[in-house]
Write an enzyme that holds these catalytic residues in place. Structure first.
Site, mmCIF file in Angstrom:
data_model
loop_
_atom_site.group_PDB
_atom_site.id
_atom_site.type_symbol
_atom_site.label_atom_id
_atom_site.label_comp_id
_atom_site.label_asym_id
_atom_site.label_seq_id
_atom_site.Cartn_x
_atom_site.Cartn_y
_atom_site.Cartn_z
ATOM 1 N N GLU A 113 0.687 -1.316 -0.010
ATOM 2 C CA GLU A 113 -0.033 -0.154 0.042
ATOM 3 C C GLU A 113 0.863 1.353 -0.031
ATOM 4 O OE1 GLU A 113 -3.372 0.230 2.555
ATOM 5 O OE2 GLU A 113 -3.590 -1.854 2.766
ATOM 6 N N ASP B 176 -2.556 -4.457 3.359
ATOM 7 C CA ASP B 176 -2.689 -4.714 4.730
ATOM 8 C C ASP B 176 -3.979 -5.940 5.095
ATOM 9 O OD1 ASP B 176 -0.912 -2.661 5.296
ATOM 10 O OD2 ASP B 176 -2.634 -1.278 5.760
ATOM 11 N N ASP C 20 -6.539 -6.729 6.577
ATOM 12 C CA ASP C 20 -7.894 -6.357 7.000
ATOM 13 C C ASP C 20 -8.718 -5.977 6.239
ATOM 14 O OD1 ASP C 20 -7.105 -3.767 6.053
ATOM 15 O OD2 ASP C 20 -6.754 -2.702 8.010
ATOM 16 N N TYR D 295 1.671 -4.860 13.184
ATOM 17 C CA TYR D 295 0.323 -4.011 12.725
ATOM 18 C C TYR D 295 -0.235 -3.524 13.751
ATOM 19 C CZ TYR D 295 -3.421 -3.017 9.304
ATOM 20 O OH TYR D 295 -4.147 -2.498 8.594
#
Length: 712
Positions: free
Chosen positions: A22, A95, A97, A311
């Site tokens: 990202e 990520d 999530d 994280y």
């Protein structure tokens, strides 16, 4: 500790493996770990998303979202498509999530027709060579359920925002907006403000006495009078007790020593990190997450680039076995007496998403002292509390001993206590316990029946304290306890309310603005379900069900949207308009056209605007006081760099007067200069004269007439 590159180099003319993350900082760190044979690029977050200019949700066809390439990102997407075409394999490493899974899904959709290379998903919880190697060796497919949960959340928020915002434009002011979760947080803040305003302080008194045993002196407080809790509503009540007991014999009537076990806390979750950073370091939630992101993505430690923490968006306290082995090894070398026989286990919350570990350092050997020369001051401060919290969580308990003494003087009983940490345990790695805090209060050795002398009585007036306004720490705690939002949303919730000028910060407290209150009143009256805390928490639970159980997301949206849309139509037709209601005529005259100036409420607060608009566009800041140096107007300004608010003279640069404290609409009764509001932890908010030669200080609460002392 030295970093080792993973031996994954490809020989000959083999094509490279493309890894897409990202952020550029993360790409830089991972590319260094992977070495030859891999190329790591950054998507810069979402490349494909809903357009900003229209709702783009097809309500008639199962709420299908209409995605487009984000404005300004088309060139980057084409570059990634070219890179994918030249690659032998594409690994999507956004990520781990919901948002990251959605980013990976959109990338897969955009790349799969541009390359014959297999496209796979990899995830990791920390940016270390070991974690990256494990991720590369164990790719997986996109988690459709997690993507659907993100899609449902995105569609729901878009439907709420794009239906409520036009209502606010029509009834209150153009350019306003309302969000699903932010509106609930605004309601909490407004409700708390009503409690603060309605609170009426009540007077009460306490009575302390200095006692002496030989040359030793200590202070005790009245806790019982005539076998009951003392009722001391005023000074007369206290004085009557003093007059009764001042000549009576005093003796020790009870001595107790108790020991207390102090247990370490588990590693940080996102919310607990934001709360601790706010309380200990004074960080806003946004600042905490920005710095944590830097520590996670990689810091140059000498010649090595290292992801220092795991994280930072997590609601789990689970720790991997590798990390437990690492920290226990460090404790055994540095504090062997404080190493428990078995690893300490902590319960994971019922609603916690256990995909991530708790927030911890990636390497225990990287102590705060070891890395301090490579970090900024704020990076070091945040890293230190993360490191301390994690390491202490796997150490032995601490113990304290408290000695409590009660002294009788006729019908009155006084009590005092002294505490001492007798076994530091996990506190050995925590800087929160200073040498002074190891011992709280001091007492001479006292025995039952021992006679004492009462030296001096100290009656003291107090006022009951009302509810405190929310701070970053307390609103995050409340949101977490009520199940509102998720780790990734706590900081953005606060930021959005501040950016919209629905809430301001005053002495680190969150205060609703008149605009915020008006928006809240409309939403609470007309859309009680939308701003209902239980309903919002239930939505979060349903999103979890979509992710975990594969629940059909469109049914959840439909159950909410159609009744909601009907209600919006009704309110749009019946709600009275508040437009222009907050405009206020002033005696100020426009220096350009000579017409009166009007006080208006804009997105960033109140300002003065010419009543001759649109013929005259003149605006200016509202004067807050008269300059003590030249007589000009003091107005609010913002610094160019960080946008921090300060107060300066309109005659700048001829007059260089500035103040970092907000002027109050009041003059000093001693010298006539204007007053400002200040704040410290001891006294709370108080008024102070801006004149450095004037010593006027006064409590903000006008019911307190006494002068207060301030610790500078």
């Amino acid at each position: 500790m030295t970093e080792k590159k993973i031996n994954v180099a490809r020989t000959g003319t083999e094509r490279q493996t493309l890894v897409i993350v990202e952020s550029p900082a993360k790409a830089k760190t991972i590319e260094k770990y992977l070495g030859p044979g891999y190329i790591v690029k950054a998507s810069m977050g979402h490349l494909i998303d809903l357009p900003k200019s229209r709702m783009a949700i097809n309500v008639e066809h199962d709420f299908e979202p209409e995605y487009i390439t984000v404005r300004g990102r088309a060139k980057l997407l084409k570059e990634l498509q070219k890179d994918a075409k030249k690659s032998k394999e594409v690994l999507l490493a956004s990520d781990n999530d919901r948002e990251g899974e959605a980013i990976a899904w959109h990338l897969q959709e955009a790349l799969e027709n541009k390359t014959d290379a297999p496209i796979k998903r990899i995830v990791f919880n920390e940016i270390t060579p070991q974690a990256i190697k494990a991720a590369v060796l164990h790719p997986r497919i996109i988690d459709e359920r997690k993507v659907n949960a993100q899609k449902a959340r995105r569609v729901l928020d878009r439907l709420v925002g794009y239906n409520l915002s036009p209502l606010l434009w029509k009834k209150v002011k153009n350019g306003l907006s309302a969000g699903r979760v932010q509106s609930v947080a605004l309601k909490l803040i407004c409700n708390r403000e009503k409690e603060v305003e309605s609170f009426i302080p009540e007077e009460y008194w306490t009575l302390d006495v200095d006692f002496a045993k030989g040359k030793s002196k200590f202070t005790a407080q009245l806790v019982s009078y005539q076998s009951q809790k003392p009722d001391l509503p005023n000074e007369d009540a206290v004085q009557r007790i003093i007059d009764e007991i001042k000549d009576m014999a005093c003796s020790v009537c009870d001595v107790k020593a108790t020991e207390k076990t102090l247990r370490p806390k588990p590693p940080f979750t996102t919310s607990k990190l934001q709360q601790s950073a706010a309380n200990r370091l004074g960080f806003t939630s946004r600042k905490t997450m920005q710095i944590a992101q830097q520590l996670y993505e990689g810091i140059n430690i000498g010649t090595n680039r290292v992801g220092l923490i795991t994280y930072m968006r997590t609601d789990s306290v689970r720790i991997s076995q590798t990390a437990i082995d690492d920290v226990r090894n460090w404790i055994s070398k540095n504090h062997p007496d404080e190493l428990p026989e078995m690893p300490v286990q902590y319960a994971v919350g019922i609603k916690a998403q256990d995909a991530h570990e708790g927030i911890r350092p990636t390497y225990t050997d990287y102590t705060p002292d070891f890395v301090k020369e490579f970090l900024t001051r704020d990076q070091l401060r945040l890293y230190s509390i993360i490191w301390e919290r994690f390491v202490s969580s796997q150490m032995n308990n601490a113990k304290s001993r408290t000695t409590t003494v009660e002294i009788t003087a006729g019908p009155a009983i006084f009590r005092c206590s002294a505490s001492k940490v007798i076994n530091k345990g996990f506190y050995k790695v925590m800087k929160v316990l200073s040498a002074k805090e190891e011992v709280t209060g001091t007492l001479p050795v006292l025995k039952m029946g021992e006679k004492l002398s009462a030296l001096k009585f100290y009656p003291e007036q107090h006022f009951t304290q009302g509810p405190a306004r929310y701070t970053d720490a307390s609103i995050v705690k409340t949101l977490e306890e009520k199940g509102i939002g998720r780790p990734s949303t706590y900081a953005p919730i606060i930021s959005v309310l501040l950016d919209r000028y629905y809430v301001t910060r005053s002495n680190k407290q969150l205060v609703p603005t008149p605009l915020g209150r008006m928006i809240n009143d409309i939403l609470v009256e007309s859309f009680p379900d939308v701003v209902n805390e239980n309903f919002t928490a239930e939505i979060e639970t349903r999103l979890d069900d979509i992710e975990e159980s594969g629940t059909i997301w469109t049914k959840m949206i439909g159950d909410f949207f159609f009744p909601f849309h009907d209600k919006v139509e009704q309110v749009m037709a019946k709600q009275e308009s508040f437009k222009g209601l907050m405009d206020e005529q002033t005696d100020q005259i426009c220096e350009i056209c000579g017409k009166p100036m009007v006080k208006k409420l804009g997105r960033f607060g109140f300002f003065l605007a010419c009543s001759g608009f649109p013929e005259c566009h003149n605006t200016r800041s509202i004067p807050l006081a008269k300059c003590p140096k030249c007589g000009g107007d003091i107005v609010s300004r913002k610094s160019k760099g960080r946008g921090k608010e300060f107060y300066g003279c309109t005659n700048y640069p001829k007059c260089d007067f500035i103040s970092h404290f907000k002027p109050l609409n009041a003059s000093c009764p001693k010298c006539g200069h204007f007053l400002v509001e200040k704040y410290d932890k001891k006294n709370g908010a108080y008024k102070s004269c801006i004149n450095p030669d004037c010593d006027y200080l006064h409590s903000v609460d006008d019911t307190v007439e006494e002068k207060i002392e301030i610790d500078e």
